[in-house]
Design an enzyme around this catalytic site. Structure first.
Site, PDB file in Angstrom:
ATOM      1  N   GLU A 188      -4.480   8.282  -0.636  1.00  0.00           N
ATOM      2  CA  GLU A 188      -3.997   7.925  -1.818  1.00  0.00           C
ATOM      3  C   GLU A 188      -2.310   8.115  -2.019  1.00  0.00           C
ATOM      4  O   GLU A 188      -1.802   7.155  -2.638  1.00  0.00           O
ATOM      5  CB  GLU A 188      -4.602   8.664  -3.315  1.00  0.00           C
ATOM      6  N   CYS A 203      -6.085  11.619 -13.369  1.00  0.00           N
ATOM      7  CA  CYS A 203      -6.460  10.957 -12.691  1.00  0.00           C
ATOM      8  C   CYS A 203      -7.887   9.974 -13.467  1.00  0.00           C
ATOM      9  O   CYS A 203      -8.086   8.872 -13.605  1.00  0.00           O
ATOM     10  CB  CYS A 203      -7.279  11.263 -11.703  1.00  0.00           C
ATOM     11  N   HIS A 217      -4.783  -5.346  -4.472  1.00  0.00           N
ATOM     12  CA  HIS A 217      -4.014  -5.897  -5.649  1.00  0.00           C
ATOM     13  C   HIS A 217      -5.820  -6.201  -6.269  1.00  0.00           C
ATOM     14  O   HIS A 217      -6.187  -7.327  -7.519  1.00  0.00           O
ATOM     15  CB  HIS A 217      -3.766  -7.340  -5.431  1.00  0.00           C
TER      16      HIS A 217
HETATM   17 ZN   LIG Z   1      -5.597   7.927  -7.887  1.00  0.00          ZN
END
Ligand SMILES: [Zn+2]
Length: 129
Positions: free
Chosen positions: A109, A26, A70
């Site tokens: 996520e 991450c 974006h």
């Molecule tokens: Zn992530």
């Protein structure tokens, strides 16, 4: 009669998490198709038959979507450490005023990872009108 309404939106964005341990995946720059649910709760008006117009939620979300889609989240003011936790609070703080009956923000996520934030003082916010 009380109800909970949910309006969802999605956006694509990159981030990396600076507080994760060195070598953790991450910490590397990567992207997600974020999915967000904006949830409102309150009483249904006897007169109108609804709590709030879904269109009002959509209107409140539009600038948020534009600010996040974006982008590299780390470059956005207030999201230097863009965990799902911080992102949910960041969204809450920007739409709470426009959605008085805001109950929770859910940020996904991935299909299996979700953060739910209900503000810092939910009891004071709960719509009772
Ligand atoms: Zn992530």
């Amino acid at each position: 009669m009380r109800v909970r309404l949910s309006k969802s939106f999605s956006f694509e964005a990159a981030h990396w998490l600076p507080t994760f341990p060195e070598g953790h995946k991450c910490r590397r720059l990567h992207g997600h198709s974020f999915h967000v649910d904006v949830v409102a709760e309150g009483p249904v008006s006897e007169e109108t038959g609804y709590l709030m117009d879904f269109g009002e939620i959509k209107k409140a979300i539009a600038p948020i979507e534009d600010a996040l889609d974006h982008r590299c989240l780390n470059e956005i003011d207030g999201l230097e450490n863009p965990t799902a936790e911080h992102l949910s609070r960041w969204i809450w703080d920007r739409i709470a005023e426009e959605i008085p009956c805001l109950f929770e923000i859910r940020v996904q996520e991935t299909c299996t990872s979700e953060c739910v934030y209900r503000g810092e003082a939910l009891s004071e916010r709960l719509c009772s009108a």
